[in-house]
Design a protein around this motif. Structure first.
Motif, PDB file in Angstrom:
ATOM      1  N   LEU A 185       6.876  -3.397   4.224  1.00 51.92           N
ATOM      2  CA  LEU A 185       7.190  -2.972   5.590  1.00 51.92           C
ATOM      3  C   LEU A 185       6.171  -1.933   6.044  1.00 51.92           C
ATOM      4  O   LEU A 185       5.946  -0.916   5.361  1.00 51.92           O
ATOM      5  CB  LEU A 185       8.600  -2.388   5.642  1.00 51.92           C
ATOM      6  CG  LEU A 185       9.734  -3.316   5.161  1.00 51.92           C
ATOM      7  CD1 LEU A 185      11.075  -2.573   5.211  1.00 51.92           C
ATOM      8  CD2 LEU A 185       9.793  -4.572   6.007  1.00 51.92           C
ATOM      9  N   ASN A 186       5.590  -2.228   7.190  1.00 52.16           N
ATOM     10  CA  ASN A 186       4.634  -1.283   7.749  1.00 52.16           C
ATOM     11  C   ASN A 186       5.356  -0.063   8.344  1.00 52.16           C
ATOM     12  O   ASN A 186       6.554  -0.142   8.679  1.00 52.16           O
ATOM     13  CB  ASN A 186       3.796  -1.959   8.832  1.00 52.16           C
ATOM     14  CG  ASN A 186       2.890  -3.043   8.255  1.00 52.16           C
ATOM     15  OD1 ASN A 186       2.272  -2.851   7.219  1.00 52.16           O
ATOM     16  ND2 ASN A 186       2.818  -4.167   8.969  1.00 52.16           N
ATOM     17  N   ASN A 203      12.855   5.177  10.679  1.00 47.17           N
ATOM     18  CA  ASN A 203      13.479   3.888  10.992  1.00 47.17           C
ATOM     19  C   ASN A 203      14.262   3.902  12.302  1.00 47.17           C
ATOM     20  O   ASN A 203      15.122   3.036  12.523  1.00 47.17           O
ATOM     21  CB  ASN A 203      14.410   3.454   9.862  1.00 47.17           C
ATOM     22  CG  ASN A 203      15.598   4.408   9.701  1.00 47.17           C
ATOM     23  OD1 ASN A 203      15.564   5.551  10.204  1.00 47.17           O
ATOM     24  ND2 ASN A 203      16.624   3.952   9.014  1.00 47.17           N
ATOM     25  N   GLN A 204      13.958   4.880  13.205  1.00 49.67           N
ATOM     26  CA  GLN A 204      14.721   4.960  14.456  1.00 49.67           C
ATOM     27  C   GLN A 204      13.801   5.348  15.610  1.00 49.67           C
ATOM     28  O   GLN A 204      12.957   6.232  15.489  1.00 49.67           O
ATOM     29  CB  GLN A 204      15.860   5.969  14.332  1.00 49.67           C
ATOM     30  CG  GLN A 204      16.799   5.952  15.531  1.00 49.67           C
ATOM     31  CD  GLN A 204      17.997   6.881  15.325  1.00 49.67           C
ATOM     32  OE1 GLN A 204      17.986   7.729  14.429  1.00 49.67           O
ATOM     33  NE2 GLN A 204      18.994   6.737  16.176  1.00 49.67           N
ATOM     34  N   CYS A 205      14.018   4.595  16.706  1.00 50.98           N
ATOM     35  CA  CYS A 205      13.294   4.888  17.942  1.00 50.98           C
ATOM     36  C   CYS A 205      14.307   5.302  19.023  1.00 50.98           C
ATOM     37  O   CYS A 205      15.409   4.745  19.064  1.00 50.98           O
ATOM     38  CB  CYS A 205      12.504   3.676  18.417  1.00 50.98           C
ATOM     39  SG  CYS A 205      11.181   3.154  17.293  1.00 50.98           S
ATOM     40  N   THR A 248       0.847  -1.195   0.000  1.00 49.15           N
ATOM     41  CA  THR A 248       0.000   0.000   0.000  1.00 49.15           C
ATOM     42  C   THR A 248       0.880   1.242   0.000  1.00 49.15           C
ATOM     43  O   THR A 248       2.112   1.163   0.147  1.00 49.15           O
ATOM     44  CB  THR A 248      -0.913  -0.010   1.222  1.00 49.15           C
ATOM     45  OG1 THR A 248      -0.119   0.079   2.407  1.00 49.15           O
ATOM     46  CG2 THR A 248      -1.767  -1.272   1.261  1.00 49.15           C
ATOM     47  N   THR A 249       0.245   2.357  -0.135  1.00 51.78           N
ATOM     48  CA  THR A 249       0.997   3.615  -0.143  1.00 51.78           C
ATOM     49  C   THR A 249       1.610   3.925   1.198  1.00 51.78           C
ATOM     50  O   THR A 249       2.627   4.626   1.302  1.00 51.78           O
ATOM     51  CB  THR A 249       0.073   4.760  -0.568  1.00 51.78           C
ATOM     52  OG1 THR A 249      -1.068   4.802   0.304  1.00 51.78           O
ATOM     53  CG2 THR A 249      -0.393   4.580  -2.009  1.00 51.78           C
ATOM     54  N   GLU A 250       1.008   3.397   2.283  1.00 52.03           N
ATOM     55  CA  GLU A 250       1.573   3.624   3.607  1.00 52.03           C
ATOM     56  C   GLU A 250       2.755   2.707   3.871  1.00 52.03           C
ATOM     57  O   GLU A 250       3.586   2.990   4.754  1.00 52.03           O
ATOM     58  CB  GLU A 250       0.514   3.394   4.704  1.00 52.03           C
ATOM     59  CG  GLU A 250      -0.613   4.418   4.743  1.00 52.03           C
ATOM     60  CD  GLU A 250      -1.673   4.124   3.692  1.00 52.03           C
ATOM     61  OE1 GLU A 250      -1.631   2.987   3.111  1.00 52.03           O
ATOM     62  OE2 GLU A 250      -2.521   4.996   3.444  1.00 52.03           O
ATOM     63  N   GLN A 251       2.836   1.598   3.169  1.00 52.47           N
ATOM     64  CA  GLN A 251       3.909   0.633   3.390  1.00 52.47           C
ATOM     65  C   GLN A 251       5.117   0.962   2.523  1.00 52.47           C
ATOM     66  O   GLN A 251       5.033   1.690   1.531  1.00 52.47           O
ATOM     67  CB  GLN A 251       3.412  -0.784   3.081  1.00 52.47           C
ATOM     68  CG  GLN A 251       2.339  -1.289   4.031  1.00 52.47           C
ATOM     69  CD  GLN A 251       1.795  -2.639   3.614  1.00 52.47           C
ATOM     70  OE1 GLN A 251       1.644  -2.921   2.428  1.00 52.47           O
ATOM     71  NE2 GLN A 251       1.485  -3.481   4.616  1.00 52.47           N
TER      72      GLN A 251
END
Length: 417
Positions: A284-285, A299-301, A269-272
């Protein structure tokens, strides 16, 4: 021309007391009394008497004598003339040749043939025989190369034949090659040779045991490395196929990964986020950080130092993804990890914190601020591995110890390409 053979010099050429008379090319046997016959001379003719002409008037002084018989005016032959040897006197007084062959008065050997000649005869042999010691013996024509190939001697003659692949010419002696290819004996190609022929096959076929039929060659059985994935035999050839997620390369043997993320042939989807790996892809969600972590990028927490709940947790978690071919040779350097911020007096420790239960990986520190993830054992796919690679920062000057984690997700492909 050969010299005449004096047959009279042979032992007893004539039977009994007959005399042998040699002739050119033969001989003749005569009775012994032939030369003892008396020679009778012909009596000379008496002169014809003369008588007075009665017209003459002669005085009748003397008495007239009585008339006498008139004798012939030609010679009287008492005995017939003799003819030379080999001739006989005819009724007209001429000498005619005696045909000893017809009258069977010759003395030729039973194996010989009588040939009449003027005043005699000769003994000879028929064609295919020659005269040896008075006997007609068969000539072995095969000894003298009368035939080009095969020869069979028969009495008085011979017979020629040819080897397989040849035909006897009209002359009955020489042979000519047969072009067997005119009859199309081969299933594919034919090549005529002297006395035979050879069959050949098109590319991708081999000659069968009968020497004429061509059968398909199974190229796929030659080697398992003919195609990178799978070989399919076809009549006269072969083809390579690739598994789903791959396409056949220009060499028609190798398989190349299809990048579904670039081609748009994916279901994300466009969000993935579409992530491509060898032989496939995954969607990838959006990143969702687990509390007490907060998302600072896609991609970082991060877990803030001011938050008491982050005291024993890693300061940051950076998410990374990579693909790995199944069965990759080892050892292999597959990932690089490096400190982005350097603090005076600090040093760094690199280690695998989790996900390495099978001991397939280890961290090799390459400098005081970097390390490399090394694959030590081959991994078979398809499978997904998640490793937490930790970098521990130690600063004894300010008594600081903290860590950062790279959460590396490894997609191991199903095939080794």
């Amino acid at each position: 021309c050969l010299p005449d053979v004096n047959e009279c010099s042979w032992p007893q050429p004539c039977q009994g007391e007959m005399l042998c008379v040699n002739r050119i090319g033969g001989y003749q046997c005569l009775s012994s009394d032939y030369y003892d016959r008396p020679y009778r001379r012909v009596s000379p003719a008496q002169p014809e008497p003369s008588y007075p002409d009665p017209s003459d008037r002669i005085p009748d002084t003397f008495a007239r004598t009585p008339p006498r018989a008139v004798e012939p005016s030609y010679p009287i032959v008492n005995n017939p003339a003799l003819c030379t040897l080999g001739y006989a006197l005819a009724a007209d007084g001429t000498c005619n040749d005696i045909d000893e062959c017809e009258t069977n008065s010759h003395h030729c050997n039973p194996t010989q043939v009588c040939i009449n000649t003027a005043g005699g005869y000769t003994c000879s042999c028929t064609e295919g025989y020659w005269l040896i010691a008075g006997q007609c013996q068969d000539i072995d024509e095969c000894r003298y190369g009368y035939c080009q190939q095969l020869c069979a001697n028969v009495a008085g003659s011979y017979s020629c034949s040819c080897n397989p692949g040849f035909l006897l010419n009209p002359d009955g002696r020489t042979c000519q090659d047969v072009d067997e290819c005119e009859e199309q004996p081969c299933s594919h190609g034919c090549f005529n040779t002297y006395g035979s022929f050879m069959c050949n096959c098109d590319e991708g076929y081999e000659l069968a045991s009968d020497g004429t039929t061509c059968i398909d060659l199974d190229e796929c059985s030659f080697s398992e490395f003919l195609c990178q994935f799978r070989c399919v035999n076809t009549p006269g050839s072969f083809s390579c196929i690739c598994p789903p997620g791959y396409y056949l390369y220009e060499d028609s043997r190798s398989c190349e990964d299809v990048n579904e993320c670039d081609t748009g042939n994916n279901t994300c989807t466009t969000e993935q986020v579409c992530f491509n790996f060898q032989g496939g892809y995954t969607c990838l969600n959006p990143l969702q950080c687990q509390p007490p972590y907060l998302a600072v990028s896609d991609n970082q927490c991060m877990c803030s130092a001011e938050n008491p709940a982050c005291r024993d947790l890693a300061f940051t978690i950076l998410y990374r993804h990579m693909d790995l071919s199944s069965g990759r040779s080892v050892p292999a350097d597959i990932f690089q990890m490096q400190a982005t911020t350097r603090y005076p007096g600090a040093f760094y420790i690199f280690q695998i914190k989790s996900g390495n239960s099978g001991r397939e990986f280890y961290m090799r520190q390459t400098s005081n601020v970097s390390a490399t993830l090394v694959l030590t054992r081959p991994i078979k796919g398809p499978q997904v591995l998640v490793l937490d690679l930790e970098m521990v920062t130690v600063n004894n000057v300010i008594n600081f110890r903290g860590s950062s984690i790279i959460r590396l997700t490894i997609y191991v492909s199903e095939h080794p390409f």
